[in-house]
Scaffold this motif. Structure first.
Motif, PDB file in Angstrom:
ATOM      1  N   ASP A 291      91.368 -78.773  54.111  1.00 57.05           N
ATOM      2  CA  ASP A 291      92.491 -77.838  54.178  1.00 57.05           C
ATOM      3  C   ASP A 291      92.044 -76.416  53.839  1.00 57.05           C
ATOM      4  OD1 ASP A 291      94.329 -79.771  54.918  1.00 57.05           O
ATOM      5  OD2 ASP A 291      94.888 -80.234  52.850  1.00 57.05           O
ATOM      6  N   VAL A 292      92.695 -75.456  54.488  1.00 56.70           N
ATOM      7  CA  VAL A 292      92.402 -74.031  54.333  1.00 56.70           C
ATOM      8  C   VAL A 292      93.683 -73.313  53.928  1.00 56.70           C
ATOM      9  CG1 VAL A 292      91.507 -71.958  55.471  1.00 56.70           C
ATOM     10  CG2 VAL A 292      90.700 -74.231  56.190  1.00 56.70           C
ATOM     11  N   ALA A 293      93.565 -72.359  53.000  1.00 64.35           N
ATOM     12  CA  ALA A 293      94.726 -71.563  52.594  1.00 64.35           C
ATOM     13  C   ALA A 293      94.453 -70.091  52.876  1.00 64.35           C
ATOM     14  CB  ALA A 293      95.024 -71.755  51.109  1.00 64.35           C
ATOM     15  N   GLU A 294      95.452 -69.416  53.432  1.00 66.83           N
ATOM     16  CA  GLU A 294      95.407 -67.960  53.545  1.00 66.83           C
ATOM     17  C   GLU A 294      96.012 -67.376  52.283  1.00 66.83           C
ATOM     18  OE1 GLU A 294      97.413 -64.207  55.938  1.00 66.83           O
ATOM     19  OE2 GLU A 294      97.706 -66.248  56.698  1.00 66.83           O
ATOM     20  N   VAL A 295      95.343 -66.389  51.695  1.00 65.75           N
ATOM     21  CA  VAL A 295      95.871 -65.720  50.511  1.00 65.75           C
ATOM     22  C   VAL A 295      96.071 -64.248  50.834  1.00 65.75           C
ATOM     23  CG1 VAL A 295      94.908 -67.346  48.856  1.00 65.75           C
ATOM     24  CG2 VAL A 295      93.548 -65.397  49.569  1.00 65.75           C
ATOM     25  N   SER A 296      97.154 -63.681  50.295  1.00 67.33           N
ATOM     26  CA  SER A 296      97.456 -62.281  50.570  1.00 67.33           C
ATOM     27  C   SER A 296      97.684 -61.477  49.298  1.00 67.33           C
ATOM     28  CB  SER A 296      98.695 -62.176  51.460  1.00 67.33           C
ATOM     29  OG  SER A 296      99.795 -62.831  50.871  1.00 67.33           O
ATOM     30  N   GLY A 297      97.475 -62.127  48.141  1.00 67.15           N
ATOM     31  CA  GLY A 297      97.643 -61.446  46.870  1.00 67.15           C
ATOM     32  C   GLY A 297      97.139 -62.318  45.749  1.00 67.15           C
TER      33      GLY A 297
ATOM     34  N   VAL B  98      92.610 -76.829  47.970  1.00 69.13           N
ATOM     35  CA  VAL B  98      91.994 -76.647  49.284  1.00 69.13           C
ATOM     36  C   VAL B  98      90.494 -76.464  49.102  1.00 69.13           C
ATOM     37  CG1 VAL B  98      94.074 -75.601  50.272  1.00 69.13           C
ATOM     38  CG2 VAL B  98      92.350 -74.137  49.197  1.00 69.13           C
ATOM     39  N   ASP B  99      89.784 -76.442  50.233  1.00 67.98           N
ATOM     40  CA  ASP B  99      88.339 -76.227  50.184  1.00 67.98           C
ATOM     41  C   ASP B  99      87.895 -75.018  50.986  1.00 67.98           C
ATOM     42  OD1 ASP B  99      86.805 -78.621  48.706  1.00 67.98           O
ATOM     43  OD2 ASP B  99      88.672 -79.352  49.581  1.00 67.98           O
TER      44      ASP B  99
ATOM     45  N   VAL C  23      90.116 -65.024  43.240  1.00 68.56           N
ATOM     46  CA  VAL C  23      90.824 -66.201  43.733  1.00 68.56           C
ATOM     47  C   VAL C  23      89.857 -67.380  43.808  1.00 68.56           C
ATOM     48  CG1 VAL C  23      92.161 -67.165  45.633  1.00 68.56           C
ATOM     49  CG2 VAL C  23      92.349 -64.719  45.088  1.00 68.56           C
ATOM     50  N   LEU C  24      90.109 -68.387  42.990  1.00 70.88           N
ATOM     51  CA  LEU C  24      89.328 -69.620  42.999  1.00 70.88           C
ATOM     52  C   LEU C  24      90.197 -70.762  43.504  1.00 70.88           C
ATOM     53  CD1 LEU C  24      87.553 -69.211  39.543  1.00 70.88           C
ATOM     54  CD2 LEU C  24      86.627 -68.659  41.808  1.00 70.88           C
ATOM     55  N   MET C  25      89.563 -71.809  43.985  1.00 69.67           N
ATOM     56  CA  MET C  25      90.280 -72.949  44.544  1.00 69.67           C
ATOM     57  C   MET C  25      90.243 -74.148  43.600  1.00 69.67           C
ATOM     58  SD  MET C  25      88.626 -72.822  48.391  1.00 69.67           S
ATOM     59  CE  MET C  25      86.990 -72.232  47.893  1.00 69.67           C
ATOM     60  N   ASN C  26      91.181 -75.051  43.775  1.00 70.88           N
ATOM     61  CA  ASN C  26      91.105 -76.394  43.203  1.00 70.88           C
ATOM     62  C   ASN C  26      90.476 -77.265  44.283  1.00 70.88           C
ATOM     63  OD1 ASN C  26      91.439 -78.863  41.957  1.00 70.88           O
ATOM     64  ND2 ASN C  26      93.625 -78.989  42.391  1.00 70.88           N
TER      65      ASN C  26
END
Length: 249
Positions: free
Chosen positions: A77-83, A92-93, A68-71
């Motif tokens: 901003d923070v994102a939770e990832v579950s898959g 996000v950063d 999982v890489l970010m733009n």
């Protein structure tokens, strides 16, 4: 492939947390991108970048789509990832997860890569902390997001970045950064105003009761790492943290 790497046992679970920072070796990039360039937005051949990302995913033991890489947008901003992500990478950063089998990556070429983990709770995160992110509080927001997922004893591994002596900036920019994190105040090799972003990030981590492991290395001074400040046109290396589904030795 790795500038630094570590595997940590997870307390009582039988699993592990894997952490690492890549370098320029073992990749398919050429010219200014020579080596393991993982940045897809810097002008390198997309096929070479994808091959490098596939190699990194294999090295950390996950399928390519589980890396999982970010733009990254120099925000807070923070994102939770579950898959595995579907579609474009989130703008996000920081990303956090408690899902096993994922590898979270942050791409840098002078900014500060921060890998977060709570071994007992099984929560990890990856943070991109440049000067704008440091001053806007991305580190604290990522720590809060991990605690929302149940993390209590968080450890941060801070990777190589441009050092304060090599990050000369206008005096007003240095003052604005120091107003947020006093530890970021620095002087360049020639005595001009500068910012030590990593020192500011470490100050912020400590202020949130996060233990810190700081991996040495200045990107501008280390030829085996990509550095935008040194080279202008260049690639990106990665910090990666994962919770493998099975412990690998």
């Amino acid at each position: 492939m790795f500038h630094w790497r570590s595997t940590l046992d997870r307390t009582g679970s039988g699993g592990v947390v894997e952490l690492g920072f890549t370098d320029r070796s073992a990749g398919r990039g050429t010219g200014p991108y020579a080596g393991l360039n993982l940045g897809g937005h810097v002008g390198d051949d997309p096929a070479a970048v994808e091959a490098n990302r596939e190699a990194l995913a294999a090295a950390v033991g996950v399928p390519r789509d589980h890396l999982v890489l970010m733009n990254q947008v120099h925000g807070s901003d923070v994102a939770e990832v579950s898959g595995p992500p579907t579609g474009a990478s989130p703008p996000v950063d920081a990303v956090v997860t408690r899902t096993t089998g994922l590898a979270l990556g942050v791409l840098v070429a002078d900014c500060v890569p921060v890998l977060l983990h709570d071994r007992e709770a099984g929560v990890v995160g990856a943070v991109h902390a440049g000067r704008p992110g440091m001053t806007s509080g991305i580190v604290g927001r990522a720590v809060d997001a991990m605690r929302d997922l149940g993390a209590e004893t968080i450890v941060a591994t801070v990777g190589p970045s441009v050092c304060g002596r090599c990050y000369e900036v206008p005096a007003d920019m240095a003052a604005a950064a120091a107003a947020v994190s006093a530890s970021s105040a620095a002087r360049s090799w020639t005595g001009t105003p500068a910012i030590d972003v990593a020192a500011g990030v470490v100050e912020q981590l400590v202020s949130t009761s996060v233990a810190v492991q700081w991996i040495p290395g200045c990107t501008r001074e280390t030829s085996s790492l990509y550095s935008y400040r040194r080279d202008g046109v260049t690639g990106r290396f990665a910090g990666v943290v994962s919770l493998p589904q099975e412990a690998r030795r």
